[in-house]
Scaffold this active site. Structure first.
Site, PDB file in Angstrom:
ATOM      1  N   LYS A 168       2.112   6.977   7.172  1.00 26.01           N
ATOM      2  CA  LYS A 168       1.008   7.219   6.578  1.00 26.01           C
ATOM      3  C   LYS A 168       0.129   6.220   5.815  1.00 26.01           C
ATOM      4  O   LYS A 168      -1.130   6.502   5.372  1.00 26.01           O
ATOM      5  CB  LYS A 168       1.505   8.504   5.650  1.00 26.01           C
ATOM      6  CG  LYS A 168       2.092   9.673   6.006  1.00 26.01           C
ATOM      7  CD  LYS A 168       2.660  10.526   5.151  1.00 26.01           C
ATOM      8  CE  LYS A 168       3.957  11.024   5.167  1.00 26.01           C
ATOM      9  NZ  LYS A 168       4.484  11.808   3.923  1.00 26.01           N
ATOM     10  N   ASP A 228       5.936  -6.182   6.961  1.00 25.16           N
ATOM     11  CA  ASP A 228       7.017  -6.965   6.563  1.00 25.16           C
ATOM     12  C   ASP A 228       8.027  -7.476   7.448  1.00 25.16           C
ATOM     13  O   ASP A 228       7.571  -8.462   8.018  1.00 25.16           O
ATOM     14  CB  ASP A 228       7.745  -5.586   5.631  1.00 25.16           C
ATOM     15  CG  ASP A 228       8.840  -6.284   4.697  1.00 25.16           C
ATOM     16  OD1 ASP A 228       9.736  -6.760   5.083  1.00 25.16           O
ATOM     17  OD2 ASP A 228       8.929  -5.605   3.423  1.00 25.16           O
ATOM     18  N   PHE A 288       7.026  -6.009  -3.772  1.00 27.58           N
ATOM     19  CA  PHE A 288       6.718  -4.372  -3.498  1.00 27.58           C
ATOM     20  C   PHE A 288       5.435  -4.170  -4.035  1.00 27.58           C
ATOM     21  O   PHE A 288       5.236  -4.411  -5.398  1.00 27.58           O
ATOM     22  CB  PHE A 288       7.739  -3.805  -3.880  1.00 27.58           C
ATOM     23  CG  PHE A 288       7.845  -2.451  -3.391  1.00 27.58           C
ATOM     24  CD1 PHE A 288       8.313  -2.418  -1.938  1.00 27.58           C
ATOM     25  CD2 PHE A 288       7.556  -1.317  -3.744  1.00 27.58           C
ATOM     26  CE1 PHE A 288       8.382  -1.181  -1.256  1.00 27.58           C
ATOM     27  CE2 PHE A 288       7.277  -0.152  -3.201  1.00 27.58           C
ATOM     28  CZ  PHE A 288       7.848  -0.212  -2.013  1.00 27.58           C
ATOM     29  N   ARG A 314       0.389   6.577  -3.402  1.00 20.31           N
ATOM     30  CA  ARG A 314      -0.619   6.278  -2.178  1.00 20.31           C
ATOM     31  C   ARG A 314      -2.154   6.383  -2.766  1.00 20.31           C
ATOM     32  O   ARG A 314      -2.922   5.950  -2.237  1.00 20.31           O
ATOM     33  CB  ARG A 314      -0.194   7.284  -1.318  1.00 20.31           C
ATOM     34  CG  ARG A 314       0.808   7.008  -0.484  1.00 20.31           C
ATOM     35  CD  ARG A 314       0.917   7.873   1.062  1.00 20.31           C
ATOM     36  NE  ARG A 314       2.394   8.030   1.440  1.00 20.31           N
ATOM     37  CZ  ARG A 314       2.969   7.161   2.314  1.00 20.31           C
ATOM     38  NH1 ARG A 314       2.504   6.016   2.509  1.00 20.31           N
ATOM     39  NH2 ARG A 314       4.252   7.650   2.754  1.00 20.31           N
TER      40      ARG A 314
HETATM   41  P1  IMP Z   1       8.260  -3.551   8.565  1.00 19.60           P
HETATM   42  O1  IMP Z   1       9.078  -2.853   9.773  1.00 19.60           O
HETATM   43  O2  IMP Z   1       9.661  -3.972   8.029  1.00 19.60           O
HETATM   44  O3  IMP Z   1       7.469  -4.407   8.983  1.00 19.60           O
HETATM   45  O4  IMP Z   1       7.878  -2.394   7.708  1.00 19.60           O
HETATM   46  C1  IMP Z   1       6.373  -1.976   7.872  1.00 19.60           C
HETATM   47  C2  IMP Z   1       6.310  -0.671   6.761  1.00 19.60           C
HETATM   48  O5  IMP Z   1       6.965  -0.642   5.866  1.00 19.60           O
HETATM   49  C3  IMP Z   1       4.750  -0.764   6.431  1.00 19.60           C
HETATM   50  O6  IMP Z   1       3.907  -0.287   7.314  1.00 19.60           O
HETATM   51  C4  IMP Z   1       5.037   0.036   4.880  1.00 19.60           C
HETATM   52  O7  IMP Z   1       5.064   1.321   5.521  1.00 19.60           O
HETATM   53  C5  IMP Z   1       6.364  -0.206   4.628  1.00 19.60           C
HETATM   54  N1  IMP Z   1       6.323  -1.109   3.455  1.00 19.60           N
HETATM   55  C6  IMP Z   1       6.511  -2.525   3.577  1.00 19.60           C
HETATM   56  N2  IMP Z   1       6.532  -3.214   2.589  1.00 19.60           N
HETATM   57  C7  IMP Z   1       6.000  -2.454   1.605  1.00 19.60           C
HETATM   58  C8  IMP Z   1       5.568  -2.553   0.119  1.00 19.60           C
HETATM   59  O8  IMP Z   1       5.372  -3.522  -0.305  1.00 19.60           O
HETATM   60  N3  IMP Z   1       5.104  -1.492  -0.321  1.00 19.60           N
HETATM   61  C9  IMP Z   1       5.140  -0.286   0.410  1.00 19.60           C
HETATM   62  N4  IMP Z   1       5.509  -0.034   1.728  1.00 19.60           N
HETATM   63  C10 IMP Z   1       5.944  -0.957   2.243  1.00 19.60           C
END
Ligand code: IMP
Ligand code: MG
Length: 177
Positions: A43, A103, A152, A165
């Site tokens: 989302k 991330d 974060f 959000r």
């Molecule tokens: P990844 O698969 O580890 O790259 O995670 C990506 C997803 O994790 C993003 O699309 C976000 O939904 C969530 N995410 C990663 N870092 C943050 C953050 O700092 N705040 C909130 N959501 C995050």
């Protein structure tokens, strides 16, 4: 309970808008005369998709997927599951995956591979924020708004357990529990 003292502003709404506009300018140039399909990752990317499309001057269709990689709280579970798939036929289309933040890259890698298999003509990635130093899985990201440290963030679609959000600015969250 979230408390104001836990929030430090990272980007205000004007800085966010400038970053979105600058990404849109590049996409408008790169895809001039072509049609793109934006695939927003639910989302978190909803606000970014909504703002980005309004800056696009090219033909742009919109679809969404929902993937789940985060469990509760801040730590990634490491496993990606598809909760809602693409509805549109993307064969032969120029696809832009739209993420609000990357991330580890696991979510994106999973989606990127899936869209490539669906025979999109091209697949590129757009993200407002990139925690490049946290990357575990390599994935090509073409359009980046801001590169950020390992912090974060909440607001502008980014959540902590579904909260925050709806904030118009983006904040570092110092003590999220
Ligand atoms: P990844 O698969 O580890 O790259 O995670 C990506 C997803 O994790 C993003 O699309 C976000 O939904 C969530 N995410 C990663 N870092 C943050 C953050 O700092 N705040 C909130 N959501 C995050
Ligand atoms: Mg996301």
């Amino acid at each position: 309970m979230l408390d104001n003292k836990n929030f430090t502003k990272y980007l205000n709404r004007h800085e966010i808008d400038a970053a979105v506009q600058s990404i849109a300018n590049r996409i408008n140039d790169d895809y001039a005369g072509r049609e793109v399909v934006l695939i927003g990752v639910l989302k978190g990317a909803i606000l970014f998709v909504a703002d980005l499309v309004r800056h696009l001057k090219i033909e742009a269709k919109i679809d969404f997927v929902r993937l789940s990689s985060y469990g509760k709280g801040r730590a990634s579970s490491g496993t990606v599951t598809l909760v809602k798939d693409v509805h549109m036929d993307i064969r032969g289309k120029h696809v832009l995956i739209v993420e609000e933040i990357i991330d580890s890259g696991r979510t994106l890698r999973f989606l990127y591979d899936r869209l490539k298999k669906a025979e999109a003509a091209t697949v590129e990635v757009v993200t407002l924020l990139d925690k490049a130093s946290k990357r575990v899985v390599d994935v090509p990201v073409k359009y980046v708004g801001r590169r950020i440290d390992d912090q974060f963030l909440v607001g502008y679609g980014l959540d902590l357990e579904e909260r925050c959000r709806n904030l118009c600015d983006i904040f570092y969250l110092k003590y999220p529990n």
